[in-house]
Design a protein around this motif. Structure first.
Motif, mmCIF file in Angstrom:
data_model
loop_
_atom_site.group_PDB
_atom_site.id
_atom_site.type_symbol
_atom_site.label_atom_id
_atom_site.label_comp_id
_atom_site.label_asym_id
_atom_site.label_seq_id
_atom_site.Cartn_x
_atom_site.Cartn_y
_atom_site.Cartn_z
ATOM 1 N N ALA A 133 -32.578 -9.165 -6.632
ATOM 2 C CA ALA A 133 -31.209 -8.902 -7.073
ATOM 3 C C ALA A 133 -31.181 -7.641 -7.924
ATOM 4 O O ALA A 133 -32.049 -7.436 -8.783
ATOM 5 C CB ALA A 133 -30.659 -10.082 -7.864
ATOM 6 N N VAL A 134 -30.188 -6.812 -7.681
ATOM 7 C CA VAL A 134 -29.986 -5.581 -8.451
ATOM 8 C C VAL A 134 -28.599 -5.642 -9.057
ATOM 9 O O VAL A 134 -27.612 -5.883 -8.345
ATOM 10 C CB VAL A 134 -30.125 -4.331 -7.563
ATOM 11 N N SER A 135 -28.518 -5.447 -10.364
ATOM 12 C CA SER A 135 -27.236 -5.548 -11.059
ATOM 13 C C SER A 135 -27.113 -4.430 -12.077
ATOM 14 O O SER A 135 -28.104 -4.023 -12.696
ATOM 15 C CB SER A 135 -27.117 -6.911 -11.761
ATOM 16 N N GLY A 136 -25.905 -3.928 -12.246
ATOM 17 C CA GLY A 136 -25.692 -2.890 -13.245
ATOM 18 C C GLY A 136 -24.294 -2.336 -13.174
ATOM 19 O O GLY A 136 -23.462 -2.780 -12.370
ATOM 20 N N GLY A 137 -24.019 -1.339 -14.008
ATOM 21 C CA GLY A 137 -22.706 -0.714 -13.991
ATOM 22 C C GLY A 137 -22.366 -0.051 -15.301
ATOM 23 O O GLY A 137 -23.118 -0.120 -16.281
ATOM 24 N N ASN A 138 -21.219 0.605 -15.289
ATOM 25 C CA ASN A 138 -20.695 1.235 -16.500
ATOM 26 C C ASN A 138 -19.295 0.713 -16.763
ATOM 27 O O ASN A 138 -18.898 -0.320 -16.223
ATOM 28 C CB ASN A 138 -20.724 2.763 -16.361
ATOM 29 N N GLU A 139 -18.547 1.454 -17.546
ATOM 30 C CA GLU A 139 -17.221 0.995 -17.937
ATOM 31 C C GLU A 139 -16.302 0.817 -16.732
ATOM 32 O O GLU A 139 -15.458 -0.086 -16.712
ATOM 33 C CB GLU A 139 -16.584 1.998 -18.904
ATOM 34 N N ASP A 140 -16.479 1.635 -15.703
ATOM 35 C CA ASP A 140 -15.554 1.619 -14.562
ATOM 36 C C ASP A 140 -16.146 1.005 -13.291
ATOM 37 O O ASP A 140 -15.408 0.466 -12.470
ATOM 38 C CB ASP A 140 -15.092 3.049 -14.253
ATOM 39 N N PHE A 173 -23.335 -5.684 -7.875
ATOM 40 C CA PHE A 173 -24.389 -6.682 -7.749
ATOM 41 C C PHE A 173 -24.819 -6.717 -6.287
ATOM 42 O O PHE A 173 -23.983 -6.858 -5.381
ATOM 43 C CB PHE A 173 -23.904 -8.071 -8.180
ATOM 44 N N PHE A 174 -26.117 -6.590 -6.063
ATOM 45 C CA PHE A 174 -26.664 -6.633 -4.709
ATOM 46 C C PHE A 174 -27.832 -7.613 -4.697
ATOM 47 O O PHE A 174 -28.644 -7.647 -5.627
ATOM 48 C CB PHE A 174 -27.149 -5.252 -4.270
ATOM 49 N N SER A 175 -27.915 -8.393 -3.628
ATOM 50 C CA SER A 175 -29.041 -9.319 -3.506
ATOM 51 C C SER A 175 -29.455 -9.434 -2.047
ATOM 52 O O SER A 175 -28.650 -9.241 -1.124
ATOM 53 C CB SER A 175 -28.686 -10.705 -4.051
ATOM 54 N N ALA A 176 -30.716 -9.734 -1.856
ATOM 55 C CA ALA A 176 -31.266 -10.008 -0.528
ATOM 56 C C ALA A 176 -32.274 -11.131 -0.678
ATOM 57 O O ALA A 176 -33.057 -11.149 -1.638
ATOM 58 C CB ALA A 176 -31.916 -8.758 0.067
ATOM 59 N N VAL A 180 -27.871 -11.398 2.714
ATOM 60 C CA VAL A 180 -27.623 -10.171 1.965
ATOM 61 C C VAL A 180 -26.240 -10.281 1.354
ATOM 62 O O VAL A 180 -25.296 -10.756 2.012
ATOM 63 C CB VAL A 180 -27.694 -8.919 2.866
ATOM 64 N N ARG A 181 -26.090 -9.879 0.102
ATOM 65 C CA ARG A 181 -24.785 -9.906 -0.574
ATOM 66 C C ARG A 181 -24.561 -8.611 -1.332
ATOM 67 O O ARG A 181 -25.492 -8.075 -1.956
ATOM 68 C CB ARG A 181 -24.691 -11.089 -1.532
ATOM 69 N N LEU A 182 -23.311 -8.137 -1.314
ATOM 70 C CA LEU A 182 -22.899 -7.000 -2.131
ATOM 71 C C LEU A 182 -21.547 -7.312 -2.740
ATOM 72 O O LEU A 182 -20.559 -7.496 -2.033
ATOM 73 C CB LEU A 182 -22.804 -5.725 -1.288
ATOM 74 N N ASN A 183 -21.506 -7.403 -4.070
ATOM 75 C CA ASN A 183 -20.270 -7.558 -4.824
ATOM 76 C C ASN A 183 -20.068 -6.304 -5.666
ATOM 77 O O ASN A 183 -20.972 -5.915 -6.413
ATOM 78 C CB ASN A 183 -20.326 -8.784 -5.741
ATOM 79 N N ALA A 184 -18.914 -5.667 -5.546
ATOM 80 C CA ALA A 184 -18.664 -4.424 -6.276
ATOM 81 C C ALA A 184 -17.273 -4.445 -6.881
ATOM 82 O O ALA A 184 -16.322 -4.995 -6.296
ATOM 83 C CB ALA A 184 -18.816 -3.223 -5.346
ATOM 84 N N SER A 197 -25.324 -13.677 6.405
ATOM 85 C CA SER A 197 -26.431 -14.628 6.415
ATOM 86 C C SER A 197 -26.678 -15.112 7.830
ATOM 87 O O SER A 197 -25.769 -15.165 8.663
ATOM 88 C CB SER A 197 -26.160 -15.812 5.480
ATOM 89 N N ALA A 198 -27.913 -15.454 8.074
ATOM 90 C CA ALA A 198 -28.320 -16.000 9.372
ATOM 91 C C ALA A 198 -29.221 -17.194 9.123
ATOM 92 O O ALA A 198 -30.089 -17.158 8.248
ATOM 93 C CB ALA A 198 -29.052 -14.942 10.196
ATOM 94 N N THR A 199 -29.002 -18.258 9.856
ATOM 95 C CA THR A 199 -29.845 -19.449 9.736
ATOM 96 C C THR A 199 -30.419 -19.798 11.101
ATOM 97 O O THR A 199 -29.754 -19.637 12.133
ATOM 98 C CB THR A 199 -29.062 -20.652 9.185
ATOM 99 N N GLU A 200 -31.651 -20.271 11.080
ATOM 100 C CA GLU A 200 -32.323 -20.708 12.296
ATOM 101 C C GLU A 200 -32.961 -22.067 12.015
ATOM 102 O O GLU A 200 -33.523 -22.275 10.941
ATOM 103 C CB GLU A 200 -33.398 -19.705 12.717
ATOM 104 N N SER A 201 -32.879 -22.958 12.980
ATOM 105 C CA SER A 201 -33.435 -24.298 12.757
ATOM 106 C C SER A 201 -34.069 -24.841 14.024
ATOM 107 O O SER A 201 -33.603 -24.572 15.135
ATOM 108 C CB SER A 201 -32.343 -25.263 12.273
#
Length: 1017
Positions: free
Chosen positions: A311-318, A322-325, A344-348, A366-370
């Motif tokens: 997960a990668v998270s950060g930012g400034n005033e504006d 958030f990104f995750s895999a 994979v997720r991206l919230n901005a 997302s992908a699921t296999e069973s």
């Protein structure tokens, strides 16, 4: 002289060490919050002085002080912390949020409020309270954590769905699951598509004040899921890895010894007038060879789960991001079962025009296999547990059979070859693949003073494929596929939503007003197609080449579209932080209903009184006292698209010349233009208390929900050509009590203790049913768990709860020389049943309530302890006053594979309490096989250690945590099966409404032991 010498030595020592102790040194360090995010602008002062410094942008500080000094760290919104310097020169200080429970923000439908201003019943579970360990779905995160919420497994198979009930069952032929809302996007199911590691908090809306804003889909409660977002500050990168091993409870059932099996089979043969299956020589040889196969051991293995998340998270005033895999891999405890997920997720978030405009996007792929097998209460041979409970312990594995001599084979097995119950496991190829896309974007603008406009739109797309192949070498009969057959199924589901919302916030003196009004439009489309073939020239290609089959299997397809348009409004009014009023209204229009009934209205009102804010209230003990109540109407349209309309099916064979058959189309369903919404009238009354500055809080509530216009498949006359029609024909009531207790305390030595207890009790009753004349009840779910074991095991009847297990009262067996007035044809060894209606005969009228498949009481109890770098959490759950019909015991008795079969009555075993012969019809549904399934479970024990700053600096890390988690460590229950929690599924599209309470061939639950690591950079 001696005293003078001691004085001189003391002065010398004191004179040397005092300057050393008083000598000042440079102290450096970093100040962060609990998530490792730096706190710039925080104050660091020397206690008792005016000397101090302020942390820089990275949260770093440097100050000169002596080792006797105490540093005081303070930052707005966080608890002040004091640290004595001593010999330390480099400090890593973590400030805890200054937790004021009343100021906590609660996410509700289309907005948020302070907890003190909340008028509805909402349970909030934050990330720190989530269940730990190998968690595959959102439901696993919150299981047992909220009062009034029952979450249980239908099957512990990898990737299986969970059963969720909020304040009981409201419906019979509609889905009782709650509505899920993920970052503002409504979803009827999650299907394990959301990565639990991405979730920040979960709000569970329960009463009308909270759920009426969702109108037609609010009757079963609403689960609002908020995913993680970027924060202002230095960017952070976090890796989380977990590895778990899993073991199933395969010792639950006591399988019979081979020699006992042979002896018992001989006794049955003699009674039935046939030659014994085994000679004494064969029995002796069986014991000599030690022939005894534990088929559970052959089918099961040690499972494992591995999980990796970045997960990668950060930012400034504006700008915040958030990104995750992540990747999640689960190899089940049953061979050839697995579940994998990749996500994979991206919230901005972006702020524009000095904060007057905000835009944001939430996206997840997302992908699921069973690999799956058929673990259900169905008469299908591809359920390996069914095969195991039917198979003689004398049957060896193929490898062992090959080692036997020809003489031994003939002596023990005669001319027949022993059956291998694991054939499905070894050769059937079942694979399911799902692709999920969820995208949701918003624009929010302050258009006028006090007015904010928000527009939001999103889409969810599900692409599902299921491939199945059974090789021609299979000997299975009546399985989901015939030997030498392959089938492919494809489902494409698309759901779109669009909303416009106008909000108004105004504070006028002591008056506070928050109002919203909006319009939403949602529409969905579902397409399904299935095709297959058989009689392949080779098994090598499996389902990858359907055209290679000489025989085409009957294809099937359908298309289903639906649309929902809604108008909504809500007003929150507060006077002087004392008196609160909430008015909610939603009007929904659905394409599922006829022209005259497309629109429904769903109002609600709530009031609350913050007594602790009154001038007359003055208590040093009680820090919070709040009374609240709500009433309103919510709805439920959660049934399949098209069930209210007339449909036709091309499934009949017709002839025009008397000999040639063609496919004809007939009516398969009669529509009902008068069909209406199910309406649930909800009443809620609650008391909230806080003691000792809210270190101890309590919430006690009472609710009563009445669902009218109950959607019910009503039987109609056979002359219509169909069996039933969907109509509004009944009422169901749920009422109960909920209690939550929370305690938190941090002691002077740094030891912290948090304790949470939740308790709920629910009474479910069918109030009324409109039935055809001459009937008093509707038979519920039917199970065919074997060719000789079938029939309905539940009932829908006025005065009884939904999920009632309905059957006979078993009295024992008829002995030699005895007769039965109510069963005059019974022979010695036949089962006897109680004549409930006292009419002198045993019929279906003699069935009664013999158990309840849904628990009446649920408890969750968690204790967390933290000291220095260690955190320990112990979580227990309990379920009480619930029953299970143990179908595995029934089959084990029928086929003499379980030790209980030795209790079968025979002429040589007249003390036996079980019948000599097979059950007739549905007589197997009796109270002998119904067991108390109440339990207490040590659900979760977790221990974690966070490394100190001085260690982290040496290895160049911002954070490092090691953890150990044990899941399902112990279960205390009188239930004799694999798991008292499980419910076997049939083909019910309503998710066990009337089908709870049966345990037959369900995938066993597992104990898990997990090692984890979390690294921050």
């Amino acid at each position: 002289m001696k005293k003078t010498l001691l004085k001189i030595i003391f002065v010398l020592i004191f004179g040397v060490f005092l300057p050393i102790n008083a000598q000042e040194k440079n102290i450096e360090g970093t100040l962060t919050d609990v998530e490792g995010i730096p706190l710039p602008g925080a104050t660091v002062t020397i206690k008792g002085t005016t000397r101090g410094v302020v942390t820089d942008f990275d949260g770093k500080f440097s100050i000169t002080a002596s080792q006797e000094n105490v540093l005081v760290f303070s930052f707005l919104g966080y608890s002040t912390q004091e640290i004595k310097i001593g010999t330390q020169t480099n400090l890593k200080v973590v400030l805890q949020p200054e937790f004021n429970e009343l100021e906590e923000t609660i996410i509700i439908g289309y907005g948020s409020v302070r907890k003190e201003d909340l008028t509805g019943s909402v349970s909030v579970i934050s990330e720190k309270s989530f269940n730990q360990g190998p968690v595959v779905g959102v439901e696993n995160l919150i299981q047992g954590r909220a009062s009034g919420v029952q979450i249980s497994t239908t099957s512990s198979e990898p990737g299986a769905d969970m059963l969720v009930r909020i304040r009981g069952n409201n419906s019979v032929n509609s889905n009782n699951n709650p509505l899920y809302v993920v970052d503002g996007f409504p979803m009827e199911s999650l299907s394990n598509s959301i990565n639990p590691a991405d979730i920040a908090s979960v709000s569970i809306l329960k009463d009308a004040s909270a759920t009426a804003i969702y109108g037609t889909r609010g009757a079963n409660g609403v689960v609002i899921i908020t995913t993680k977002r970027g924060k202002k500050g230095k960017s952070s990168v976090t890796y989380t890895g977990n590895y778990s091993i899993q073991e199933a409870n395969t010792d639950a059932y006591d399988f019979i010894d081979s020699s006992d099996y042979a002896i018992l089979q001989n006794e049955i043969d003699i009674t039935n007038g046939v030659a014994p299956s085994y000679t004494q020589e064969a029995i002796d040889r069986i014991e000599e060879l030690g022939l005894q196969t534990n088929w559970l051991d052959e089918a099961f293995r040690t499972g494992y789960v591995s999980e990796h998340q970045v997960a990668v998270s950060g930012g400034n005033e504006d700008t915040k991001m958030f990104f995750s895999a992540g990747a999640y891999s689960w190899e089940g405890v049953v061979k050839n079962t697995s579940f994998d997920r990749y996500n994979v997720r991206l919230n901005a978030d972006q702020s524009l025009l000095e904060g007057r405009v905000k835009v944001g996007v939430n996206t997840s792929l997302s992908a699921t296999e069973s690999d799956f097998l058929g673990f259900s209460a169905s008469s299908l041979q591809d359920n390996i547990l069914r095969g195991i409970f039917q198979t003689s312990p004398l049957n060896p594995t193929y490898d062992l059979y090959d080692t036997l001599s020809t003489e031994d084979k003939a002596l023990i097995y005669g001319t027949s070859s022993p059956r291998d119950p694991l054939e499905t496991l070894e050769i059937m190829d079942n694979k399911g693949t799902n692709y999920f896309v969820l995208a949701n974007a918003f624009l929010e603008a302050k258009i006028f003073k006090d007015f904010t406009f928000k527009t939001q739109g999103g889409a969810r797309i599900v692409n599902q494929k299921i491939n199945q192949f059974l090789p021609s070498t299979s000997s299975l009969v009546a399985s989901s596929l015939d030997p030498g057959s392959a089938r492919q199924s494809h489902l494409l589901y698309k759901y779109y939503t669009y909303s416009n919302l106008l909000s108004y916030d105004k504070l006028i003196g002591k008056h506070s007003i928050n109002a919203i009004a909006g319009y939403t439009h949602e529409w969905s489309s579902e397409e399904y197609f299935s095709a297959g073939s058989s009689d392949f020239t080779t098994d090598a290609l499996g389902y990858y080449s359907l055209q290679g089959g000489a025989t085409i299997l009957t294809p099937s397809s359908y298309v289903a579209d639906s649309e929902l348009a809604s108008y909504l409004a809500r007003v929150n009014y507060i006077f002087d932080d004392r008196y609160l009023l909430t008015l909610t209204y939603r009007r929904d229009g659905s394409s599922k209903f006829g022209e005259g009934n497309k629109w429904g209205n769903f109002p609600a009102a709530a009031v609350a009184w913050n007594v602790h804010n009154e001038s007359f209230f003055n208590s040093g003990l009680i820090s919070q006292l709040k009374l609240r109540s709500s009433i309103g109407i919510t709805g439920n349209d959660r049934f399949g698209v098209g069930l209210g309309q007339s449909t036709f099916s091309p499934s009949a064979s017709v002839t025009t010349d008397g000999s040639t058959l063609s496919v004809g189309t007939i009516s398969s369903r009669v529509g009902n233009e008068d069909l209406q919404w199910e309406e649930t009238k909800k009443f809620d009354l609650a008391l909230e208390l806080g003691f000792f500055n809210n270190n101890l809080t309590m919430e006690l509530g009472y609710y009563k929900n009445n669902t009218t216009n109950l959607l019910l498949n009503k039987t109609i006359a056979p002359s219509n050509g169909i069996e039933s029609i969907l109509t509004n024909a009944g009422e169901v009531e749920n009422k109960g009590i909920e209690l939550s207790l929370n305690y938190k305390k941090t002691f002077n030595n740094g030891f912290g203790w948090t304790s949470n207890l939740n308790f709920s009790q629910n009474e479910n009753t069918v109030i009324s049913l409109e039935l055809i004349e001459g009937t008093d009840f509707l038979p519920g779910e039917e199970a065919r768990i074997d060719g000789n074991v079938s029939g309905s095991y539940s009932v829908l009847e006025e005065g009884l709860p939904v999920g009632t297990i309905y059957g006979y009262r078993y009295l024992g067996v008829l002995q030699d020389g005895e007769t039965s007035l109510t069963q005059p044809t019974a022979q010695p060894g036949d089962p006897l049943f109680e004549d409930i209606n006292e009419d002198g005969q045993i019929t279906g009228e003699d069935k009664e309530l013999i158990g309840n498949g849904y628990p009446k009481f649920n408890v969750g109890f968690n204790n967390s302890f933290n000291y220095k770098n260690f955190t320990l959490s112990v979580f227990l759950t309990g379920v009480f006053d619930v029953d299970k019909l143990n179908g595995n015991n029934v089959i084990g008795y029928q086929y003499n594979t379980l030790a209980i079969a030795k209790d079968r009555w025979t002429p040589s075993n007249p003390e036996g309490t079980l019948p000599q012969n097979l059950w007739q019809g549905d007589q197997w549904v009796n109270d002998y096989f119904v067991e108390d399934a109440s339990y207490i479970r040590l659900s979760n024990v977790s221990l974690s250690y966070d490394f100190n700053k001085n260690v982290l600096d040496k290895i160049g890390l911002a954070a490092l945590q090691l953890s150990f988690v044990a899941t399902n460590l112990a279960t205390w229950s009188d239930y004799s099966g694999f798991d008292p929690e499980v419910n076997s599924t049939r083909t019910s599209g309503t998710n066990l409404n009337t089908g709870a309470g049966l345990d037959a061939y369900s995938y066993p639950y597992q104990k898990s032991f997990t090692l984890g690591i979390k690294v921050g950079i």
